[in-house]
Write a protein that holds these residues in place. Structure first.
Motif: not given
Length: 278
Positions: A183-202
């Motif tokens: 994802l090229g960043a930490s969750p703190a730096d790019e929370p949208d990337r983690y939200r869009w990429a994580d199956p847990m949030t889908a």
């Protein structure tokens, strides 16, 4: 879609005659190999997504034995390659490629008369993550990489020791920071990337997920599948945890008991969809 124009497909057949290659972009990793079923029957189509913690060290050759075995059992198989970390992948390329690569299946299906009413994504390890992610593309915001509407909707997912909880995988530093590399960043730096990429949030997903996990797997912890299935169940999704014998690689080795369990899950996915469609 990736930013480059898709070159014309020649549907070329390799020397062994087993697969036809389709390309969805100009990068060497932007292709899928179609394995047509040997028996006359076609219980469904299987999209195979290999693992390797999203890194370029591993490629679609991992899916070839699976595709050949399933084709011998009557399935049409779409062995999908994609850009990985180290060869142009990561965010957003890997996600764009998975979406574009699955959508290209519509062209191959039209050319070869394939029935797309039952399309199962079969993903191992990081490929399990991408398979579950792909099943939720229609729910992504329009500006997210790989967002739908999907040209080829998936009807089920079979995850083989999938990395299905990215936040947890990041916290555990699985495979020396593989999630952050993807994802090229930490969750703190790019929370949208983690939200869009994580199956847990889908969750909840509109299709069933069969989460198989090796009982002796030390590469991807069982908690990855356990936590996903629990979250899916709470959200009302159809998800099932299926522990199977063997380590991380037995389930991608035809001839093992673990692989036969995988085939049984693929059969269930196809049968369930056909039954509901009928």
């Amino acid at each position: 879609m990736p930013g480059c124009a898709r070159p014309a497909n020649r549907a070329g057949t390799p020397a062994d005659g087993a697969a036809r290659r389709y390309r969805y972009g100009s990068d060497p990793s932007q292709f899928a190999d179609l394995y047509l079923p040997s028996p006359a029957s076609q219980p469904g189509v299987v999209v195979i997504i290999h693992g390797g913690y999203w890194r370029s060290t591993y490629g679609a050759d991992l899916g070839e034995p699976l595709a050949r075995d399933l084709a011998d059992r009557g399935y049409a198989c779409w062995n999908l390659e994609y850009r990985r970390v180290g060869n142009g992948g990561g965010w957003p390329g890997t996600f764009e490629d998975i979406g574009a690569g699955i959508d290209l299946l519509a062209e191959a299906a039209a050319r070869h008369g394939l029935d797309l009413t039952a399309v199962t994504a079969l993903g191992h390890s990081a490929g399990g993550h991408l398979a579950v992610w792909a099943a939720g593309r229609d729910g992504l915001p329009a500006d997210a990489p790989g967002a739908g509407p999907a040209a080829v909707p998936l009807t089920a997912v079979v995850s083989q020791s999938g990395v299905l909880n990215l936040a947890q995988a990041h916290d555990l530093n699985l495979s020396n920071g593989a999630v952050e590399a993807l994802l090229g960043a930490s969750p703190a730096d790019e929370p949208d990337r983690y939200r869009w990429a994580d199956p847990m949030t889908a969750v909840p997903l509109p299709v069933p997920v069969y989460a198989l996990h090796g009982e002796e797997d030390t590469t991807v912890p069982l908690s990855q599948s356990e936590s996903y299935v629990a979250a899916a169940a709470r959200a009302g999704s159809a998800a099932e945890l299926l522990p199977i014998p063997g380590d991380h690689f037995a389930m991608i080795t035809p001839g093992t008991e673990a692989w036969e369990r995988v085939v049984a899950a693929v059969d269930r996915a196809a049968t369930t969809r056909q039954g509901s469609a009928g």
